[in-house]
Scaffold this motif. Structure first.
Motif, short mmCIF file in Angstrom:
data_model
loop_
_atom_site.label_atom_id
_atom_site.label_comp_id
_atom_site.label_asym_id
_atom_site.label_seq_id
_atom_site.Cartn_x
_atom_site.Cartn_y
_atom_site.Cartn_z
N HIS A 178 0.82 -1.30 0.08
CA HIS A 178 -0.05 0.03 -0.04
C HIS A 178 0.78 1.20 -0.01
O HIS A 178 0.70 2.26 -0.96
CB HIS A 178 -0.93 0.17 0.97
CG HIS A 178 -1.70 1.14 1.35
ND1 HIS A 178 -3.00 1.48 0.96
CD2 HIS A 178 -1.45 2.43 2.20
CE1 HIS A 178 -3.26 2.64 1.41
NE2 HIS A 178 -2.48 3.14 2.07
N ARG A 264 -8.41 11.03 -0.18
CA ARG A 264 -9.44 9.84 0.19
C ARG A 264 -9.23 8.99 -1.14
O ARG A 264 -8.94 7.62 -1.06
CB ARG A 264 -10.58 10.13 0.37
CG ARG A 264 -11.04 10.75 1.73
CD ARG A 264 -12.38 10.96 2.27
NE ARG A 264 -13.09 11.69 1.48
CZ ARG A 264 -13.30 13.05 1.58
NH1 ARG A 264 -12.62 13.67 2.44
NH2 ARG A 264 -14.03 13.62 0.76
N GLU A 267 -5.84 7.00 -1.57
CA GLU A 267 -5.75 5.95 -0.27
C GLU A 267 -6.37 4.76 -1.18
O GLU A 267 -5.80 3.56 -0.99
CB GLU A 267 -6.48 6.33 0.98
CG GLU A 267 -5.76 7.19 1.81
CD GLU A 267 -4.28 6.76 2.12
OE1 GLU A 267 -4.39 5.56 2.67
OE2 GLU A 267 -3.55 7.50 2.33
N LEU A 268 -7.59 4.90 -1.77
CA LEU A 268 -8.12 3.83 -2.59
C LEU A 268 -7.19 3.40 -3.63
O LEU A 268 -7.34 2.16 -3.70
CB LEU A 268 -9.57 4.25 -2.97
CG LEU A 268 -10.47 4.73 -1.88
CD1 LEU A 268 -11.92 5.14 -2.61
CD2 LEU A 268 -10.70 3.65 -1.04
N ASP A 271 -4.53 1.10 -2.04
CA ASP A 271 -5.15 -0.15 -1.85
C ASP A 271 -5.42 -0.99 -2.99
O ASP A 271 -5.02 -2.11 -3.01
CB ASP A 271 -6.65 0.07 -1.26
CG ASP A 271 -6.52 0.54 0.28
OD1 ASP A 271 -5.62 0.85 0.98
OD2 ASP A 271 -7.74 1.03 0.77
N HIS A 322 -8.53 10.03 4.75
CA HIS A 322 -8.93 8.64 4.68
C HIS A 322 -10.23 8.21 4.57
O HIS A 322 -11.00 8.68 5.48
CB HIS A 322 -8.01 7.89 5.82
CG HIS A 322 -6.67 7.95 5.65
ND1 HIS A 322 -5.97 8.98 5.84
CD2 HIS A 322 -5.77 6.94 5.57
CE1 HIS A 322 -4.66 8.53 5.85
NE2 HIS A 322 -4.47 7.34 5.62
N TYR A 325 -13.28 2.55 7.07
CA TYR A 325 -12.78 1.43 6.75
C TYR A 325 -13.76 0.53 5.68
O TYR A 325 -13.31 -0.33 5.20
CB TYR A 325 -12.56 0.56 8.14
CG TYR A 325 -11.30 1.34 8.88
CD1 TYR A 325 -10.13 1.24 7.92
CD2 TYR A 325 -11.29 1.95 9.99
CE1 TYR A 325 -8.56 1.68 8.89
CE2 TYR A 325 -10.01 2.36 10.54
CZ TYR A 325 -8.90 2.34 10.12
OH TYR A 325 -7.79 2.83 10.72
N ARG A 328 -13.07 0.99 2.27
CA ARG A 328 -12.05 0.68 1.78
C ARG A 328 -12.12 -0.96 1.58
O ARG A 328 -11.78 -1.70 0.72
CB ARG A 328 -10.78 0.96 2.66
CG ARG A 328 -10.47 2.48 2.72
CD ARG A 328 -9.45 2.65 3.79
NE ARG A 328 -8.06 2.20 3.26
CZ ARG A 328 -7.00 2.39 3.86
NH1 ARG A 328 -6.89 2.98 5.16
NH2 ARG A 328 -5.75 1.89 3.46
#
Length: 336
Positions: A178, A264, A267-268, A271, A322, A325, A328
């Motif tokens: 990540h 955000r 972050e995805l 991932d 972020h 959870y 994500r």
């Protein structure tokens, strides 16, 4: 290029480094094929770069005003301060500067020999799968009991000691994949440059707010008329500033929310990078564990206080960098 004052962390010889017990270590003893492009600039990083432009322009304006004052008072050439500020961004990729930021800003430490022996083979597996030269990055450790990791500057990859000690190798690899996604996507260096180049504007805005607050508090001791007059002067100055700068100050009020939204998305994307390397199940397990820990902490806080925990407001959620959870984990489902 190696740092002149600190040698690169050595790679343990393959015959002395056992493969992680729960990680398919495909590249042990084999040839590694590096991708032609080691890192890039994906859409989220480009969006962050564009959204930071108003703050950069405001910072440049502040420095031009300061340079004009220094030129008038001290005879300092007008162009020195803005040019030095523009060139200072290159220091974020300077290895000694990165070391300084890692040690004194991020509070990271060089891994101990046993920690490096734990990190190195997992990092080598992750970078081998990605076709990335792992030696181009520096591994750091934070002395923290939180489950967390970092991608910073141009070459910093950090993990907390809790992450290093508690996670199995497969989940540790997912976390590192990540963070590698942040580097290869350009998120880490774009965020740092955006923050650095917007810093003079932020400092000027903080100084203006502090000055206005003290001025209002001072005039309130005399009469409401003095306070009203000061408010009128502030409104006039604000209107003139906004019109002269073509609405740029108003845009600065919106950009933090837009930058958080792009963060955000970054972050995805990170991932997704880890999932594409085959670490989706392990990353989902880590996110589920973090979600469970967060939920338990909230329940304990409610039990201790006897009151229902306050939910973050709309603006607070919009400023979060972020995703939650569940979002994500849901985005990882196609890779599971």
């Amino acid at each position: 290029m190696d740092r002149p004052h600190s040698p690169r962390q050595p790679e343990p010889p393959d015959d002395e480094t056992p493969p992680p017990d729960d990680l398919d270590y495909h590249h042990r003893g084999g040839r590694l094929h590096f991708a032609a492009r080691q890192r890039g600039l994906d859409s989220t990083a480009l969006g962050q770069l564009l959204l930071n432009l108003p703050g950069m322009l405001m910072s440049l304006l502040v420095l031009l005003l300061i340079s004009g004052a220094l030129d008038a008072w001290l005879g300092l050439p007008f162009w020195i301060l803005p040019l030095a500020w523009l060139l200072s961004g290159a220091m974020t990729f300077h290895r000694p500067t990165e070391d300084f930021l890692a040690r004194y800003l991020l509070r990271l430490q060089r891994p101990m020999p046993e920690e490096y022996a734990r990190l190195a083979p997992v990092w080598r597996e992750v970078t081998a799968r990605a076709g990335v030269d792992g030696q181009a990055y520096e591994l750091w450790v934070e002395d923290s009991d939180d489950l967390n990791a970092y991608a910073a500057c141009g070459h910093i990859v950090g993990v907390t000691r809790f992450t290093l000690d508690r996670l199995p190798s497969s989940q540790l690899a997912a976390v590192l994949a990540h963070e590698l996604g942040h580097h290869t996507g350009g998120h880490a260096w774009v965020s740092l440059l955006g923050y650095w180049y917007a810093l003079p504007g932020r400092m000027a805005w903080f100084a203006v707010r502090l000055l206005v607050a003290y001025a209002l508090a001072f005039t309130s001791y005399f009469s409401w008329a003095a306070t009203a007059a000061l408010v009128l002067v502030i409104c006039v100055v604000s209107y003139v500033t906004i019109t002269r700068l073509y609405g740029l100050p108003l845009l600065l009020l919106v950009t933090p929310y837009l930058i958080a939204a792009v963060g955000r998305r970054a972050e995805l994307r990170a991932d997704q990078h880890a999932a594409a390397l085959g670490f989706a199940p392990m990353l989902a397990q880590v996110l589920q564990a973090m979600y469970a820990t967060e939920s338990q902490a909230k329940r304990q806080a409610v039990a201790a206080s006897g009151h229902k925990a306050a939910m973050p407001g709309v603006l607070g959620r919009l400023l979060s960098t972020h995703p939650d959870y569940p979002t994500r984990i849901h985005r990882l489902r196609p890779y599971l």
